[in-house]
Design a protein around this motif. Structure first.
Motif, PDB file in Angstrom:
ATOM      1  N   ASP A 248     -16.438  20.620 -80.443  1.00 26.84           N
ATOM      2  CA  ASP A 248     -16.804  21.500 -81.344  1.00 26.84           C
ATOM      3  C   ASP A 248     -18.415  21.548 -82.037  1.00 26.84           C
ATOM      4  O   ASP A 248     -19.252  22.083 -81.744  1.00 26.84           O
ATOM      5  CB  ASP A 248     -16.526  21.986 -82.280  1.00 26.84           C
ATOM      6  CG  ASP A 248     -14.997  22.324 -82.077  1.00 26.84           C
ATOM      7  OD1 ASP A 248     -15.087  22.391 -80.903  1.00 26.84           O
ATOM      8  OD2 ASP A 248     -13.885  21.232 -83.069  1.00 26.84           O
ATOM      9  N   TYR A 249     -18.895  19.942 -82.199  1.00 22.77           N
ATOM     10  CA  TYR A 249     -20.336  19.942 -82.199  1.00 22.77           C
ATOM     11  C   TYR A 249     -20.889  18.550 -81.366  1.00 22.77           C
ATOM     12  O   TYR A 249     -20.187  18.005 -81.293  1.00 22.77           O
ATOM     13  CB  TYR A 249     -20.362  19.858 -83.990  1.00 22.77           C
ATOM     14  CG  TYR A 249     -19.610  20.201 -85.451  1.00 22.77           C
ATOM     15  CD1 TYR A 249     -20.056  21.464 -85.365  1.00 22.77           C
ATOM     16  CD2 TYR A 249     -18.357  20.219 -85.160  1.00 22.77           C
ATOM     17  CE1 TYR A 249     -19.527  22.295 -85.930  1.00 22.77           C
ATOM     18  CE2 TYR A 249     -17.372  20.902 -86.120  1.00 22.77           C
ATOM     19  CZ  TYR A 249     -17.983  22.390 -86.181  1.00 22.77           C
ATOM     20  OH  TYR A 249     -17.387  23.021 -87.221  1.00 22.77           O
ATOM     21  N   LEU A 302     -27.037  18.815 -83.960  1.00 23.96           N
ATOM     22  CA  LEU A 302     -27.495  18.070 -84.822  1.00 23.96           C
ATOM     23  C   LEU A 302     -28.184  17.100 -84.051  1.00 23.96           C
ATOM     24  O   LEU A 302     -28.161  16.700 -83.500  1.00 23.96           O
ATOM     25  CB  LEU A 302     -26.651  17.343 -86.148  1.00 23.96           C
ATOM     26  CG  LEU A 302     -27.572  16.530 -86.849  1.00 23.96           C
ATOM     27  CD1 LEU A 302     -28.486  17.234 -88.059  1.00 23.96           C
ATOM     28  CD2 LEU A 302     -26.875  15.599 -87.397  1.00 23.96           C
ATOM     29  N   THR A 303     -29.814  17.340 -84.419  1.00 25.72           N
ATOM     30  CA  THR A 303     -30.749  16.156 -84.099  1.00 25.72           C
ATOM     31  C   THR A 303     -31.324  15.331 -84.269  1.00 25.72           C
ATOM     32  O   THR A 303     -31.780  15.619 -85.865  1.00 25.72           O
ATOM     33  CB  THR A 303     -31.606  16.669 -83.269  1.00 25.72           C
ATOM     34  OG1 THR A 303     -31.602  18.295 -82.103  1.00 25.72           O
ATOM     35  CG2 THR A 303     -32.695  16.383 -82.690  1.00 25.72           C
ATOM     36  N   VAL A 304     -31.082  14.131 -84.049  1.00 31.60           N
ATOM     37  CA  VAL A 304     -31.386  12.791 -85.398  1.00 31.60           C
ATOM     38  C   VAL A 304     -32.550  11.957 -84.654  1.00 31.60           C
ATOM     39  O   VAL A 304     -32.263  11.648 -83.557  1.00 31.60           O
ATOM     40  CB  VAL A 304     -30.156  11.924 -85.695  1.00 31.60           C
ATOM     41  CG1 VAL A 304     -29.953  10.580 -86.508  1.00 31.60           C
ATOM     42  CG2 VAL A 304     -28.892  13.642 -86.583  1.00 31.60           C
ATOM     43  N   GLU A 305     -33.734  12.188 -85.504  1.00 34.11           N
ATOM     44  CA  GLU A 305     -34.043  11.078 -85.102  1.00 34.11           C
ATOM     45  C   GLU A 305     -35.032  10.342 -86.206  1.00 34.11           C
ATOM     46  O   GLU A 305     -34.901  10.731 -87.754  1.00 34.11           O
ATOM     47  CB  GLU A 305     -36.151  11.963 -84.029  1.00 34.11           C
ATOM     48  CG  GLU A 305     -35.237  12.820 -83.181  1.00 34.11           C
ATOM     49  CD  GLU A 305     -36.408  13.945 -83.244  1.00 34.11           C
ATOM     50  OE1 GLU A 305     -38.070  13.276 -82.714  1.00 34.11           O
ATOM     51  OE2 GLU A 305     -36.394  15.164 -83.178  1.00 34.11           O
ATOM     52  N   GLN A 316     -34.427  22.963 -79.637  1.00 33.75           N
ATOM     53  CA  GLN A 316     -34.551  24.329 -79.917  1.00 33.75           C
ATOM     54  C   GLN A 316     -35.002  25.101 -78.506  1.00 33.75           C
ATOM     55  O   GLN A 316     -34.134  26.550 -78.480  1.00 33.75           O
ATOM     56  CB  GLN A 316     -35.516  24.045 -81.831  1.00 33.75           C
ATOM     57  CG  GLN A 316     -35.728  25.533 -81.437  1.00 33.75           C
ATOM     58  CD  GLN A 316     -34.443  25.836 -82.592  1.00 33.75           C
ATOM     59  OE1 GLN A 316     -34.051  24.887 -83.450  1.00 33.75           O
ATOM     60  NE2 GLN A 316     -33.553  27.094 -82.741  1.00 33.75           N
ATOM     61  N   ILE A 317     -35.940  24.609 -77.864  1.00 36.14           N
ATOM     62  CA  ILE A 317     -36.409  25.921 -76.560  1.00 36.14           C
ATOM     63  C   ILE A 317     -35.829  25.943 -75.692  1.00 36.14           C
ATOM     64  O   ILE A 317     -35.676  26.787 -74.866  1.00 36.14           O
ATOM     65  CB  ILE A 317     -37.199  24.997 -76.145  1.00 36.14           C
ATOM     66  CG1 ILE A 317     -38.567  24.723 -77.048  1.00 36.14           C
ATOM     67  CG2 ILE A 317     -38.064  25.631 -75.088  1.00 36.14           C
ATOM     68  CD1 ILE A 317     -39.992  24.061 -76.397  1.00 36.14           C
ATOM     69  N   ASN A 318     -34.455  24.488 -75.386  1.00 37.17           N
ATOM     70  CA  ASN A 318     -33.533  24.927 -74.612  1.00 37.17           C
ATOM     71  C   ASN A 318     -32.239  25.242 -75.071  1.00 37.17           C
ATOM     72  O   ASN A 318     -31.769  25.829 -73.997  1.00 37.17           O
ATOM     73  CB  ASN A 318     -33.333  23.929 -73.687  1.00 37.17           C
ATOM     74  CG  ASN A 318     -34.881  22.945 -72.757  1.00 37.17           C
ATOM     75  OD1 ASN A 318     -35.534  24.095 -71.926  1.00 37.17           O
ATOM     76  ND2 ASN A 318     -35.774  22.211 -73.330  1.00 37.17           N
ATOM     77  N   ALA A 319     -32.042  24.745 -75.930  1.00 41.51           N
ATOM     78  CA  ALA A 319     -30.096  25.468 -76.647  1.00 41.51           C
ATOM     79  C   ALA A 319     -29.790  25.767 -77.425  1.00 41.51           C
ATOM     80  O   ALA A 319     -29.361  26.518 -77.869  1.00 41.51           O
ATOM     81  CB  ALA A 319     -30.241  23.749 -76.612  1.00 41.51           C
ATOM     82  N   CYS A 323     -27.030  27.708 -79.540  1.00 41.15           N
ATOM     83  CA  CYS A 323     -26.602  27.942 -80.762  1.00 41.15           C
ATOM     84  C   CYS A 323     -27.083  27.006 -81.501  1.00 41.15           C
ATOM     85  O   CYS A 323     -28.371  27.261 -81.461  1.00 41.15           O
ATOM     86  CB  CYS A 323     -25.310  26.815 -80.638  1.00 41.15           C
ATOM     87  SG  CYS A 323     -25.665  25.493 -79.918  1.00 41.15           S
ATOM     88  N   ASP A 324     -26.682  26.885 -83.547  1.00 42.44           N
ATOM     89  CA  ASP A 324     -27.594  26.855 -84.215  1.00 42.44           C
ATOM     90  C   ASP A 324     -28.495  25.576 -83.961  1.00 42.44           C
ATOM     91  O   ASP A 324     -27.662  24.597 -83.540  1.00 42.44           O
ATOM     92  CB  ASP A 324     -26.985  27.054 -85.369  1.00 42.44           C
ATOM     93  CG  ASP A 324     -27.464  28.364 -86.439  1.00 42.44           C
ATOM     94  OD1 ASP A 324     -28.308  28.705 -86.062  1.00 42.44           O
ATOM     95  OD2 ASP A 324     -26.545  28.300 -87.242  1.00 42.44           O
ATOM     96  N   VAL A 325     -29.325  25.554 -84.219  1.00 41.15           N
ATOM     97  CA  VAL A 325     -29.611  23.395 -84.177  1.00 41.15           C
ATOM     98  C   VAL A 325     -30.359  23.408 -85.011  1.00 41.15           C
ATOM     99  O   VAL A 325     -31.260  23.269 -86.164  1.00 41.15           O
ATOM    100  CB  VAL A 325     -30.434  23.381 -83.221  1.00 41.15           C
ATOM    101  CG1 VAL A 325     -31.413  21.928 -83.049  1.00 41.15           C
ATOM    102  CG2 VAL A 325     -30.776  23.773 -81.874  1.00 41.15           C
TER     103      VAL A 325
END
Lengths: 349, 182
Positions: A248-249, A302-305, A316-319, A323-325
């Protein structure tokens, strides 16, 4: 050799480079990648290669350019501020279509920053850190085995496309020891019919960085470079997924950050929360289509860096239209905490 | 199962090496392992440490935030890592150099006179090896004490291999200690 050995990430890169046929290595020391020059200083003379500690990063990258023009498989390595100093040579080599492997074991920045592992050089690596229209092929391994395997792959791709190929790791990956099965030695190197090998009996080859005349000489050349980049984008995307089948995530992370996320995913899954990992391995070319497809099937990303948020822009650009990023990161050589990632994902449920 | 460990002590006490030897011994028994040393801006006389993970499945993260097991060979390391330990964890500390007792009551604590036992068995510098022997006695799942001979052979450079025999003896002395949690 298929026996498992315990090897440090930095040393695994060194041995893999030698197995890939690299016999020329030029560098200037910097923590946290000093085990690479130390390893090459010891090993290259044993296999008839050349190790040279240059007087500066600029000198080192210029020596790489020279060896590459001569047709050799050649590598240099450094860490963040040292890679900044090498950008002139990287831009020159990209313009002159000279293949090379460049390792960046990222540390905390900006500036000299600190010596802990970090991921703050994503923009520099994927957008072209030097001047002009160009790309570097960027591979981000996630463990010691991948550091070795993708170092061999980096040499292959660099020669295949006549491009600079960067291994983008971080201090933690470089310092980490894990079991490793060494890759097979490459016994036959591809021929290079463009290399400067002495023009006796043939037309001279020209390796140039400056293209003044006619007016559109440079424009045409850049179009050619981009035709090549298009082929790379079509054929060389690498990514990995884990637990995405019913997710789901989706967590998006690369390198050491992805390892921390895998632990968070295990804890979340144990509580019944369906979360998966999408791990870009090539950062350029970014897995654009693949991440868009994955995004269509999840509620939130959720992007983690280990930075203030750089790859998250590509996500963000591609996805972002599917859905929310969201983003979670820590700069300055600090690691995102497992508990914080778990809490963040739980807040979506 | 996954066990997360911290080995910590003064620079020079061999904590990074002890972690590496455990990794190689466990790897020989087909476990997944990872090892990250503290590196760089460490001071002479300051603490050095390494994070080790041993697992019978793929290791997700090699980063150890809250260790299951701590082996601390000096007082600054005890002060630094005791508060971070997981509830129910195992703490092995070196009573040769640490006078204070650990404070936590929700962990199992083993005090071992590492330096003295090492000296009695032929090498006063091998306190790390005493702790290593005791560790696998307390947590036999990590690896068999017999695998340390192979691990020493792999980990130690040719120049220092002459110490392997005494190190192995010291490891076995640590393993043979009567060990009771305090």
């Amino acid at each position: 050799m298929s026996e498992k050995i315990l090897m440090k990430g930095n040393e695994a890169i060194g041995e893999a480079a030698i197995l890939a046929g690299c016999r020329h290595y030029f560098a200037y020391p910097i923590t946290p990648q000093n085990e690479i020059p130390a390893y090459m200083a010891k090993r290259l003379p044993e296999v008839g290669g050349t190790f040279l500690q240059a007087e500066s990063e600029l000198a080192a990258v210029s020596m790489v350019m020279g060896a590459s023009a001569g047709g050799a498989r050649v590598m240099t390595s450094s860490s963040s501020p040292g890679i900044s100093l090498k950008q002139e040579g990287i831009s020159y080599m990209s313009g002159a279509q000279l293949p090379a492997v460049i390792v960046n074991m990222m540390r905390g920045g900006p500036g000299l920053g600190n010596i802990a592992g970090a991921q703050g050089d994503y923009f520099q690596a994927t957008r072209g850190g030097g001047n002009g229209d160009y790309h570097v092929l960027v591979i981000a391994p996630g463990n010691v085995q991948e550091l070795a395997d993708y170092t061999v792959k980096a040499f292959e791709l660099a020669d295949k496309y006549r491009i600079v190929c960067m291994i983008l790791g971080d201090g933690y990956l470089g310092q980490m020891s894990e079991p490793l099965v060494l890759p097979k030695a490459v016994d036959k190197l591809p021929p290079k019919d463009w290399a400067l090998t002495g023009a006796k009996g043939r037309e001279p080859h020209i390796i140039a960085s400056l293209r003044l005349n006619p007016d559109n000489y440079l424009e045409k050349h850049v179009y050619d470079l981009y035709e090549n980049y298009k082929k790379i984008e079509e054929n060389e995307v690498i990514y990995d997924t884990q637990n995405m089948e019913d997710a789901d995530y989706m967590i998006v992370a690369y390198g050491t950050a992805s390892r921390i996320c895998k632990k968070a995913i295990r804890l979340l899954r144990a509580e019944g929360i369906k979360v998966g990992l999408f791990r870009p391995v090539t950062l350029w070319p970014f897995p654009k289509k693949e991440i868009a497809e994955a995004a269509k099937k999840v509620k939130k990303i959720l992007t983690v860096e280990m930075s203030m948020g750089q790859m998250v822009q590509d996500v963000q650009i591609n996805a972002g239209k599917y859905c929310d990023v969201d983003f979670l990161g820590r700069p300055g050589g600090m690691l995102p905490e497992v508990e914080k990632i778990v809490q963040r994902v739980k807040s979506y449920v | 199962m996954t066990k997360e460990l911290i080995f910590a002590g003064f620079g020079g006490q061999g904590v990074i090496l002890a972690g590496k030897i455990l990794c190689i011994a466990a790897m020989k028994e087909d476990k997944c392992v990872s090892h990250i040393p503290s590196y760089g801006a460490e001071m002479r006389g300051g603490t050095a440490n390494c994070s080790v993970v041993v697992a019978d499945e793929e290791i997700a993260s090699p980063v150890v935030e809250h260790p299951d097991i701590c082996i601390v060979l000096n007082k600054p390391s005890l002060d630094k890592f005791e508060p971070r330990m997981k509830e129910g964890g195992i703490l092995i500390y070196n009573t040769s150099l640490i006078e204070n007792k650990p404070k936590r009551t929700d962990i199992k604590v083993y005090g071992i006179d590492c330096n003295r036992i090492a000296a009695e068995n032929g090498s006063e510098r091998a306190g790390n090896m005493v702790a290593l022997g005791a560790l696998v006695k307390i947590v036999p799942w990590l690896c068999s004490v017999d695998s340390f001979a192979y691990a020493l052979d792999q980990a130690i450079s040719a120049r220092n291999k002459k110490f392997n025999e005494v190190n192995l003896k010291v490891i076995k002395a640590g393993y043979d200690l009567p060990l009771n949690a305090q």
